[in-house]
Design a protein around this motif. Sequence first.
Motif, short mmCIF file in Angstrom:
data_model
loop_
_atom_site.label_atom_id
_atom_site.label_comp_id
_atom_site.label_asym_id
_atom_site.label_seq_id
_atom_site.Cartn_x
_atom_site.Cartn_y
_atom_site.Cartn_z
N ARG A 1 0.83 -1.15 -0.10
CA ARG A 1 -0.05 0.05 0.07
C ARG A 1 0.95 1.37 0.08
O ARG A 1 0.48 2.14 -0.72
N LEU A 2 1.89 1.12 0.80
CA LEU A 2 2.81 2.50 1.03
C LEU A 2 3.54 2.54 -0.57
O LEU A 2 3.55 3.78 -0.88
N LEU A 3 3.84 1.68 -1.35
CA LEU A 3 4.36 1.55 -2.36
C LEU A 3 3.54 2.17 -3.44
O LEU A 3 3.90 3.12 -4.22
N LEU A 4 2.23 1.79 -3.47
CA LEU A 4 1.12 2.49 -4.40
C LEU A 4 0.84 3.87 -4.06
O LEU A 4 0.59 4.71 -4.94
N ASP A 5 0.94 4.35 -2.63
CA ASP A 5 0.98 5.60 -2.31
C ASP A 5 2.24 6.56 -2.66
O ASP A 5 1.96 7.57 -2.50
N PHE B 1 -1.00 -4.24 -7.71
CA PHE B 1 -0.58 -5.36 -7.36
C PHE B 1 -1.43 -6.57 -7.51
O PHE B 1 -2.02 -7.15 -6.42
N PRO B 2 -1.97 -6.91 -8.67
CA PRO B 2 -2.83 -7.83 -8.86
C PRO B 2 -2.36 -9.38 -8.63
O PRO B 2 -1.12 -9.37 -8.55
N ASP B 3 -3.25 -10.14 -8.51
CA ASP B 3 -2.85 -11.51 -8.39
C ASP B 3 -2.06 -11.86 -6.90
O ASP B 3 -1.04 -12.93 -7.28
N ALA C 1 5.61 -14.58 -1.52
CA ALA C 1 4.54 -13.78 -1.91
C ALA C 1 4.85 -13.58 -3.56
O ALA C 1 5.71 -13.68 -4.11
N GLU C 2 3.54 -14.28 -4.11
CA GLU C 2 3.51 -14.17 -5.69
C GLU C 2 2.58 -13.20 -5.94
O GLU C 2 1.75 -12.90 -5.40
N MET C 3 2.96 -12.18 -6.98
CA MET C 3 2.11 -10.94 -7.51
C MET C 3 2.63 -10.60 -8.89
O MET C 3 3.66 -10.90 -9.45
N ARG C 4 1.82 -9.56 -9.30
CA ARG C 4 2.34 -8.65 -10.59
C ARG C 4 2.30 -7.38 -10.04
O ARG C 4 1.43 -6.94 -9.27
N GLY C 5 3.03 -6.27 -10.73
CA GLY C 5 3.19 -5.21 -10.40
C GLY C 5 2.79 -4.63 -11.74
O GLY C 5 3.42 -4.67 -12.77
N PRO D 1 3.15 0.73 -20.70
CA PRO D 1 2.75 -0.11 -19.73
C PRO D 1 3.88 -0.98 -18.94
O PRO D 1 4.63 -1.30 -19.53
N PHE D 2 3.50 -0.96 -17.69
CA PHE D 2 4.71 -1.70 -16.68
C PHE D 2 3.79 -2.71 -15.97
O PHE D 2 2.91 -2.59 -15.52
N ASP D 3 4.33 -4.04 -16.39
CA ASP D 3 3.46 -5.33 -15.68
C ASP D 3 4.54 -6.38 -15.61
O ASP D 3 5.21 -6.78 -16.48
#
Length: 145
Positions: A16-20, A71-73, A87-91, A101-103
């Motif tokens: 959440r901090l990274l998204l902010d 950070f879906p998935d 942790a598994e995820m996408r940014g 796009p960044f994925d």
Amino acid sequence: MPAPSSPAELYRHGLRLLLDKDIASWVGLWSEHGSMEFPFAPPGWPGRLEGRAAIAAYMRDYPDHIDLHDFPDLRIHETADPATIVAEMRGVGRVVATGSPFDVTYIAVVTVQDGRFASYRDYWNPLSVREPGLDFSAVDTRSAA
């Protein structure tokens, strides 16, 4: 927000901090002597950062390069060690310099001690750095934030 009480909660709070784009608070989640490793880092990129100051230096300009949106998935797996999660995820977001796009797919092995990140092994996709505007290799990780 109350202090996260588990490694999974601390990790979610950090996302959440990274998204902010609150890099200073994200760095504040780290142990003074924590380490961050990038086992798949391409040549010329740091493979390991030692200590909160080096991590702060590496991340300082992150929002100037990558505009994270989500950070879906996200899947967090507990391990036999209660202090360690996987942790598994996408940014996803966009590359600031190009608007592209960044994925990026991530798997992270994270260990928490005394409520702070102590070890973070980030198995990110190194093919993503071929995108212009994503060069963190010149970051001086020896300077404090």
